[in-house]
Scaffold this motif. Structure first.
Motif, PDB file in Angstrom:
ATOM      1  N   GLY A 194       0.808  -1.218   0.000  1.00 10.35           N
ATOM      2  CA  GLY A 194       0.000   0.000   0.000  1.00 10.35           C
ATOM      3  C   GLY A 194       0.839   1.266   0.000  1.00 10.35           C
ATOM      4  N   LEU A 195       2.062   1.169  -0.558  1.00  6.27           N
ATOM      5  CA  LEU A 195       2.979   2.310  -0.586  1.00  6.27           C
ATOM      6  C   LEU A 195       2.996   2.956  -1.966  1.00  6.27           C
ATOM      7  CD1 LEU A 195       5.999   0.673   1.282  1.00  6.27           C
ATOM      8  CD2 LEU A 195       4.209   2.156   2.243  1.00  6.27           C
ATOM      9  N   VAL A 196       3.262   4.257  -1.988  1.00  8.45           N
ATOM     10  CA  VAL A 196       3.368   5.006  -3.233  1.00  8.45           C
ATOM     11  C   VAL A 196       4.727   5.681  -3.278  1.00  8.45           C
ATOM     12  CG1 VAL A 196       2.366   6.826  -4.668  1.00  8.45           C
ATOM     13  CG2 VAL A 196       0.865   5.391  -3.258  1.00  8.45           C
ATOM     14  N   ILE A 197       5.405   5.528  -4.413  1.00  9.14           N
ATOM     15  CA  ILE A 197       6.709   6.144  -4.667  1.00  9.14           C
ATOM     16  C   ILE A 197       6.465   7.373  -5.532  1.00  9.14           C
ATOM     17  CG2 ILE A 197       8.993   5.810  -5.689  1.00  9.14           C
ATOM     18  CD1 ILE A 197       8.340   2.707  -5.504  1.00  9.14           C
ATOM     19  N   VAL A 198       7.034   8.511  -5.137  1.00  2.00           N
ATOM     20  CA  VAL A 198       6.877   9.759  -5.895  1.00  2.00           C
ATOM     21  C   VAL A 198       8.258  10.283  -6.256  1.00  2.00           C
ATOM     22  CG1 VAL A 198       5.946  12.114  -5.877  1.00  2.00           C
ATOM     23  CG2 VAL A 198       4.790  10.311  -4.565  1.00  2.00           C
ATOM     24  N   TYR A 199       8.429  10.643  -7.535  1.00  3.24           N
ATOM     25  CA  TYR A 199       9.698  11.193  -7.998  1.00  3.24           C
ATOM     26  C   TYR A 199       9.467  12.057  -9.229  1.00  3.24           C
ATOM     27  CZ  TYR A 199       9.351   7.346 -11.322  1.00  3.24           C
ATOM     28  OH  TYR A 199       8.907   6.485 -12.284  1.00  3.24           O
ATOM     29  N   GLY A 200      10.463  12.848  -9.564  1.00  2.00           N
ATOM     30  CA  GLY A 200      10.374  13.719 -10.720  1.00  2.00           C
ATOM     31  C   GLY A 200      11.016  13.111 -11.944  1.00  2.00           C
ATOM     32  N   ALA A 201      10.493  13.524 -13.093  1.00  2.00           N
ATOM     33  CA  ALA A 201      11.054  13.094 -14.369  1.00  2.00           C
ATOM     34  C   ALA A 201      11.081  14.293 -15.301  1.00  2.00           C
ATOM     35  CB  ALA A 201      10.228  11.965 -14.978  1.00  2.00           C
TER      36      ALA A 201
ATOM     37  N   HIS B 160      22.882  15.326  -6.957  1.00  2.00           N
ATOM     38  CA  HIS B 160      21.473  15.116  -6.625  1.00  2.00           C
ATOM     39  C   HIS B 160      20.612  15.615  -7.784  1.00  2.00           C
ATOM     40  CE1 HIS B 160      23.176  15.160  -2.512  1.00  2.00           C
ATOM     41  NE2 HIS B 160      22.337  14.150  -2.403  1.00  2.00           N
ATOM     42  N   TYR B 161      19.609  14.835  -8.114  1.00  2.00           N
ATOM     43  CA  TYR B 161      18.622  15.262  -9.112  1.00  2.00           C
ATOM     44  C   TYR B 161      17.274  15.506  -8.444  1.00  2.00           C
ATOM     45  CZ  TYR B 161      15.241  15.145 -12.863  1.00  2.00           C
ATOM     46  OH  TYR B 161      14.200  15.463 -13.697  1.00  2.00           O
ATOM     47  N   CYS B 162      16.861  14.557  -7.596  1.00  2.00           N
ATOM     48  CA  CYS B 162      15.525  14.606  -7.008  1.00  2.00           C
ATOM     49  C   CYS B 162      15.564  14.023  -5.608  1.00  2.00           C
ATOM     50  CB  CYS B 162      14.579  13.781  -7.897  1.00  2.00           C
ATOM     51  SG  CYS B 162      12.938  13.485  -7.223  1.00  2.00           S
ATOM     52  N   ARG B 163      14.792  14.611  -4.707  1.00  2.00           N
ATOM     53  CA  ARG B 163      14.547  13.989  -3.411  1.00  2.00           C
ATOM     54  C   ARG B 163      13.120  13.450  -3.480  1.00  2.00           C
ATOM     55  NH1 ARG B 163      14.701  17.960   0.308  1.00  2.00           N
ATOM     56  NH2 ARG B 163      16.951  17.889   0.401  1.00  2.00           N
ATOM     57  N   GLY B 164      13.012  12.161  -3.747  1.00  2.00           N
ATOM     58  CA  GLY B 164      11.701  11.526  -3.866  1.00  2.00           C
ATOM     59  C   GLY B 164      11.130  11.185  -2.506  1.00  2.00           C
ATOM     60  N   ILE B 165       9.869  10.767  -2.513  1.00  2.00           N
ATOM     61  CA  ILE B 165       9.206  10.381  -1.270  1.00  2.00           C
ATOM     62  C   ILE B 165       8.493   9.039  -1.446  1.00  2.00           C
ATOM     63  CG2 ILE B 165       8.932  12.772  -0.512  1.00  2.00           C
ATOM     64  CD1 ILE B 165       5.947  12.558  -1.155  1.00  2.00           C
ATOM     65  N   VAL B 166       8.301   8.366  -0.326  1.00  2.00           N
ATOM     66  CA  VAL B 166       7.502   7.147  -0.261  1.00  2.00           C
ATOM     67  C   VAL B 166       6.507   7.353   0.878  1.00  2.00           C
ATOM     68  CG1 VAL B 166       7.489   4.649   0.119  1.00  2.00           C
ATOM     69  CG2 VAL B 166       9.444   5.723  -1.039  1.00  2.00           C
ATOM     70  N   PHE B 167       5.230   7.091   0.601  1.00  2.00           N
ATOM     71  CA  PHE B 167       4.214   7.217   1.651  1.00  2.00           C
ATOM     72  C   PHE B 167       3.234   6.059   1.553  1.00  2.00           C
ATOM     73  CE2 PHE B 167       2.352   9.453  -1.939  1.00  2.00           C
ATOM     74  CZ  PHE B 167       1.019   9.079  -1.909  1.00  2.00           C
ATOM     75  N   ALA B 168       2.487   5.860   2.627  1.00  2.00           N
ATOM     76  CA  ALA B 168       1.486   4.794   2.699  1.00  2.00           C
ATOM     77  C   ALA B 168       0.099   5.397   2.528  1.00  2.00           C
ATOM     78  CB  ALA B 168       1.573   4.072   4.039  1.00  2.00           C
ATOM     79  N   LEU B 169      -0.690   4.815   1.640  1.00  2.00           N
ATOM     80  CA  LEU B 169      -2.068   5.286   1.473  1.00  2.00           C
ATOM     81  C   LEU B 169      -2.846   5.195   2.785  1.00  2.00           C
ATOM     82  CD1 LEU B 169      -3.007   3.741  -1.999  1.00  2.00           C
ATOM     83  CD2 LEU B 169      -2.492   6.135  -1.486  1.00  2.00           C
TER      84      LEU B 169
END
Length: 145
Positions: free
Chosen positions: A33-40, A127-136
């Motif tokens: 139930g996790l979501v990975i967020v990052y930039g492209a 460094h390019y991006c500081r992504g995040i991981v969160f739980a729904l």
């Protein structure tokens, strides 16, 4: 797997993250139930795992997320039913801000009230991006009572 464990596994992945995040990472995220967020590129916020979406955010922008996942772009909704569902979901949704070049040394960073863990995406040793991981599950459901 927790958001912290997944973020630790992703930490230091090379850009583009879409090629560096393995199908195993995606499967673990979805199952947990996790979501990975990052930039492209210079205009996209990517969501992978338990909810998958791509949001255009040239020069920054935001996405909305509730317990069911990423809300669709309001402008893409065609029927009254889709619009009614969007309005209802939006009431419980949390905002994720995509920040373009707002922190020294990063193209993309994110701000949100959703509890999350962070990971670094690297490009040519920088460094390019500081992504995040969160739980729904960490997003409170809408209480209509």
């Amino acid at each position: 797997m927790t958001k912290e464990e997944l973020a630790a596994q992703l930490n230091g992945i090379p850009y583009p993250a879409s090629r560096s995040i393995t199908k195993e990472h995606r499967a673990f995220a979805k199952e947990a139930g996790l979501v990975i967020v990052y930039g492209a590129s210079d205009d996209l916020m990517e969501f992978e795992g338990a909810s998958c979406e791509e949001i255009g955010c040239y020069d920054g922008g935001h996405g909305l997320v509730d317990r069911r996942g990423v809300l669709p772009d309001r402008d893409s909704l065609e029927s009254d039913e889709e619009l009614a569902e969007y309005v209802q979901r939006k009431q419980a949704a949390k905002r994720i801000e995509a920040l373009w070049c707002k922190e020294p040394g990063y193209s993309w960073t994110y701000q949100t009230d959703i509890p999350h863990a962070t990971f670094e995406v690297m490009e040519d040793g920088d460094h390019y991006c500081r992504g995040i991981v969160f739980a729904l599950a960490d997003i409170a459901p809408l209480n209509l009572a």
